[in-house]
Design an enzyme around this catalytic site. Structure first.
Site, mmCIF file in Angstrom:
data_model
loop_
_atom_site.group_PDB
_atom_site.id
_atom_site.type_symbol
_atom_site.label_atom_id
_atom_site.label_comp_id
_atom_site.label_asym_id
_atom_site.label_seq_id
_atom_site.Cartn_x
_atom_site.Cartn_y
_atom_site.Cartn_z
ATOM 1 N N TYR A 1 35.313 37.765 31.496
ATOM 2 C CA TYR A 1 35.547 37.782 30.057
ATOM 3 C C TYR A 1 35.226 36.449 29.403
ATOM 4 O O TYR A 1 34.928 36.407 28.198
ATOM 5 C CB TYR A 1 36.967 38.264 29.749
ATOM 6 C CG TYR A 1 37.010 39.769 29.731
ATOM 7 C CD1 TYR A 1 36.573 40.483 28.619
ATOM 8 C CD2 TYR A 1 37.394 40.488 30.860
ATOM 9 C CE1 TYR A 1 36.539 41.858 28.611
ATOM 10 C CE2 TYR A 1 37.363 41.870 30.867
ATOM 11 C CZ TYR A 1 36.941 42.559 29.734
ATOM 12 O OH TYR A 1 36.890 43.925 29.734
ATOM 13 N N HIS B 1 43.964 41.289 30.481
ATOM 14 C CA HIS B 1 43.022 41.604 31.558
ATOM 15 C C HIS B 1 43.455 41.026 32.898
ATOM 16 O O HIS B 1 42.707 41.082 33.867
ATOM 17 C CB HIS B 1 41.620 41.113 31.194
ATOM 18 C CG HIS B 1 40.972 41.923 30.120
ATOM 19 N ND1 HIS B 1 40.603 43.236 30.313
ATOM 20 C CD2 HIS B 1 40.642 41.618 28.835
ATOM 21 C CE1 HIS B 1 40.069 43.698 29.189
ATOM 22 N NE2 HIS B 1 40.089 42.746 28.289
#
Length: 744
Positions: free
Chosen positions: A271, A426
């Site tokens: 990410y 996440h």
């Protein structure tokens, strides 16, 4: 609709004091001097010319097909999603071609596309797919709408002067301003948070604000929405908290909080790679328009440090380590990393090592930074980017754990040890987990995410339920699971309050590199202390990994320590039974997704397990007793849609035990060639692995190799001071040393 006010600077500076006269266009990523320089060098810089030709071919093919702006209906991977996504990519590239080649057909193409969107957008409802916590209009989530605006703002900037004043007013009044308001004011739960999603929304609003010279949008992007009307504790579609009391917002908050001073991004490299593009693009646009704010240099150049951190978070092939939610195979060859590396080179210290990365990427950004990198490559300035061992801290102040990477040689063996913070929504429940690579190939793996990105047949290309029920669980990782439960019981809000603590990181000695950390919150009343060392000894063909995991707890427990190996079982020294009917390893917390393919008792003294992967042998040697159990498992239980890979693991289980110690060695050795059919050094060099000392203060492990030579490793369990003096007596012999560990 509720009225929203903007957060202003603490000193109370007014909007008008920031206002400046509109600059000429382009003024975001491209600038007039930069465009002139690119034009002047056409035909003289091979890599730049190649990149330009590739983009031109792609855009020309799209122009020949015509413009399609379909009514949105699909998830990721569906036609309408992919078409709108392709439109914004192509429009941005067409804008560059218009500026560099001065061919009006590219400007006309962008203009016509924008007016098709203008005609559509004013009456466009929310996207029909309702899965997201923040539905978009063109796409199923505001995140992708923001992607669209980030790229389209660049296209608009490129043709700004080509358009008439009336055309610009129509687009801004009917498309761009409503679009910016929608993803921010109308979706504060998406925009007003610290998360990679918000970074895209912030960049979108800020960049279109810069093109339009709209100071309100610029300030909204930098500092967020003050009165957002959000309730504390809302959740996004990944299960993360949207809003917490006192949370900061805006671009500066998203720079401050997720990044550590080392440039590590708390959500992990997958990410970070995704978020770096909007971070850098908006920072560069601000540099070109508001250099006084020093956005690109904010937090001691953390964005440029972030690029270096990302490169170090990749294996020998440039693929990012799959920490937290991460799709395997993502690498620094991704277009967003092309942008990142070129900008890091141009705005950093002209590090010639970055040029070797650019060479591997095989393309450059069609912007002045890409041109500069291509010129210096042409002129022979590139030198190899050799990655070394590195410890990357986590948390805004670098005090929330981190990731330790131990490398031997030219990535002959790479150990990735995770002792980081939760990593926002996440993050995975995998404190003190590790993965291992040999020359870019996985030896012991981190599973990554459970998602088929942009493959519509698999849940619309979105996260699958197995991401929660499997990929995020503790048993899915190479770390300790106690009583069949997840770290922090899988409670995100609890996990987000804690992080592991670094005990020591030392990679100064080429032959003994050590990382060690503690975790005392994952299981209440339990301290886990894991020490991992990459050791190269002359009696071993290759470097090996020594793993020492101590558990100090207040009650008896069941412990499971899995190793997710990659390859084919070759040999073992324990007997096992294989069931005729496969059953799950457990009922929940990830265990329900593991089939038990074999169960046996561990060997007294040492349990050995060997596998072959890509022509290389590996042996796992564990210190065990006869009461320990060994399970051979494979992912795939309770997975009727085949959403999970069928990967295997060996798990050591220790029952009804209080304080305990797990010691193992992962030993790469030998090779096998299917061409010559020759097997070389196929057996372990370890004759015996034993614990020779263990108390609250010290743990000593002795390795005896097949030649009868011994290696001794001692870790100080309490005192990690680098200058502390230690003394331990083992088998009547005294050992003295300075620092947290000893090896001889």
């Amino acid at each position: 609709m509720k009225k929203f006010s903007l957060t202003m600077l603490a000193v109370g500076i007014s909007l008008s004091s920031f206002a400046s006269e509109a600059k000429g266009h382009p003024n975001l990523i491209l600038t007039e001097p930069g465009v002139e320089r690119m034009r002047d060098n056409l035909g003289e810089v091979p890599l730049f010319d190649k990149s330009l030709a590739t983009v031109k071919q792609e855009v020309d093919a799209e122009i020949a097909m015509g413009i399609d702006t379909p009514i949105p209906k699909d998830f990721s991977g569906g036609y309408t999603h992919q078409r709108h996504k392709q439109n914004f990519f192509i429009a941005q590239k067409a804008g560059v071609l218009y500026q560099v080649l001065e061919d009006e057909k590219y400007a006309k193409y962008i203009r016509d596309m924008l007016f098709q969107y203008e005609a559509m957008y004013k009456d466009l409802p929310l996207h029909p797919q309702e899965r997201s916590y923040s539905r978009g209009k063109l796409f199923w989530q505001c995140l992708n709408d923001s992607n669209w605006l980030v790229y389209m703002s660049q296209a608009y900037d490129a043709i700004y002067d080509y358009l008439s004043a009336d055309e610009r007013k129509t687009l801004e009044d009917n498309l761009f301003r409503p679009f910016a308001d929608f993803i921010s004011l109308e979706n504060p739960q998406f925009f007003n948070r610290v998360h990679n999603h918000s970074t895209w929304g912030i960049a979108a609003v800020g960049m279109i604000g810069l093109v339009m010279n709209d100071e309100e949008l610029i300030q909204r992007a930098l500092y967020g929405i003050e009165d957002d009307g959000l309730e504390v504790g809302g959740k996004d579609n990944d299960g993360g908290t949207i809003k917490v009391e006192g949370q900061r917002k805006g671009f500066f908050a998203n720079l401050e909080e997720p990044f550590s001073p080392d440039g590590y991004y708390t959500e992990g490299p997958y990410y970070q790679r995704y978020a770096m593009y909007p971070f850098l693009i908006l920072a560069l646009a601000m540099e070109n328009n508001r250099p006084d704010l020093k956005v690109l240099q904010h937090k001691d150049n953390v964005l440029l440090k972030g690029i270096n951190a990302l490169l170090n978070l990749s294996d020998a092939d440039g693929e990012f380590f799959p920490l937290n939610d991460a799709q395997k195979g993502m690498s620094y060859k991704k277009a967003s990393l092309v942008t990142a590396v070129d900008l890091a080179y141009f705005y950093g210290e002209k590090d010639p090592r970055l040029l070797s990365v650019v060479e591997k990427q095989g393309e450059v950004l069609l912007q002045e930074s890409g041109l500069e990198a291509a010129i210096d490559i042409r002129d022979g300035k590139a030198v190899p980017f050799v990655k070394s061992s590195v410890n990357l801290s986590d948390g805004p102040n670098g005090d929330q754990g981190g990731v330790g990477i131990l490398r031997y040689g030219n990535e002959d063996l790479t150990l990735v040890f995770k002792y980081a913070a939760q990593g926002l929504s996440h993050g995975h429940y995998d404190k003190l987990s590790f993965s291992l690579y040999e020359k870019g190939e996985e030896v012991l793996q981190d599973y990554g995410l459970a998602r088929f990105v942009n493959i519509g047949q698999k849940g619309g290309g979105n996260y699958l339920k197995e991401n929660t029920t499997w990929a995020k669980t503790t048993i899915a990782h190479n770390t300790l699971s106690i009583n069949g439960t997840k770290h922090f019981d899988g409670e995100y809000d609890v996990a987000s309050q804690h992080h592991s603590e670094l005990f020591t990181f030392n990679a100064e000695d080429d032959n003994v590199k050590v990382v060690s950390a503690t975790e005392e919150n994952a299981y209440p009343g339990t301290l886990m202390h894991r020490t991992m060392a990459v050791i190269k000894d002359e009696n071993f063909e290759k470097p090996f990994v020594l793993d020492i995991l101590r558990v100090d707890t207040d009650k008896k427990n069941q412990y499971d320590l899995p190793f997710y190996y990659m390859g084919q079982i070759i040999d073992k020294n324990f007997t096992h039974e294989s069931p005729t009917t496969l059953s799950p390893f457990g009922e929940d917390n990830g265990y329900q997704h593991l089939f038990v393919e074999g169960k046996g008792n561990a060997s007294e003294g040492n349990t050995k397990f060997q596998w072959l992967q890509h022509g290389k042998y590996y042996t796992l040697t564990m210190v065990t007793n006869a009461e320990d159990e060994v399970y051979l498992t494979r992912i795939g239980a309770n997975d009727p849609d085949f959403n999970l890979r069928r990967d295997a693991a060996i798990t050591l289980r220790r029952n009804d035990t209080q304080d305990t110690l797990f010691v193992s060695v992962v030993e790469p050795h030998g090779s096998y060639s299917p061409v010559s059919e020759s097997s070389i050094n196929s057996r372990s060099s370890i004759k015996n692995l034993e614990v020779v000392f263990n108390n609250d203060d010290y743990t000593g492990v002795r390795i005896t190799d097949v030649k009868g030579d011994t290696q001794l490793f001692i870790i100080a369990n309490r005192d990690n001071d680098s200058s502390a003096k230690h003394k331990v007596e083992i088998d009547g012999k005294s050992y003295r040393w300075v620092g947290p560990f000893f090896y001889m």
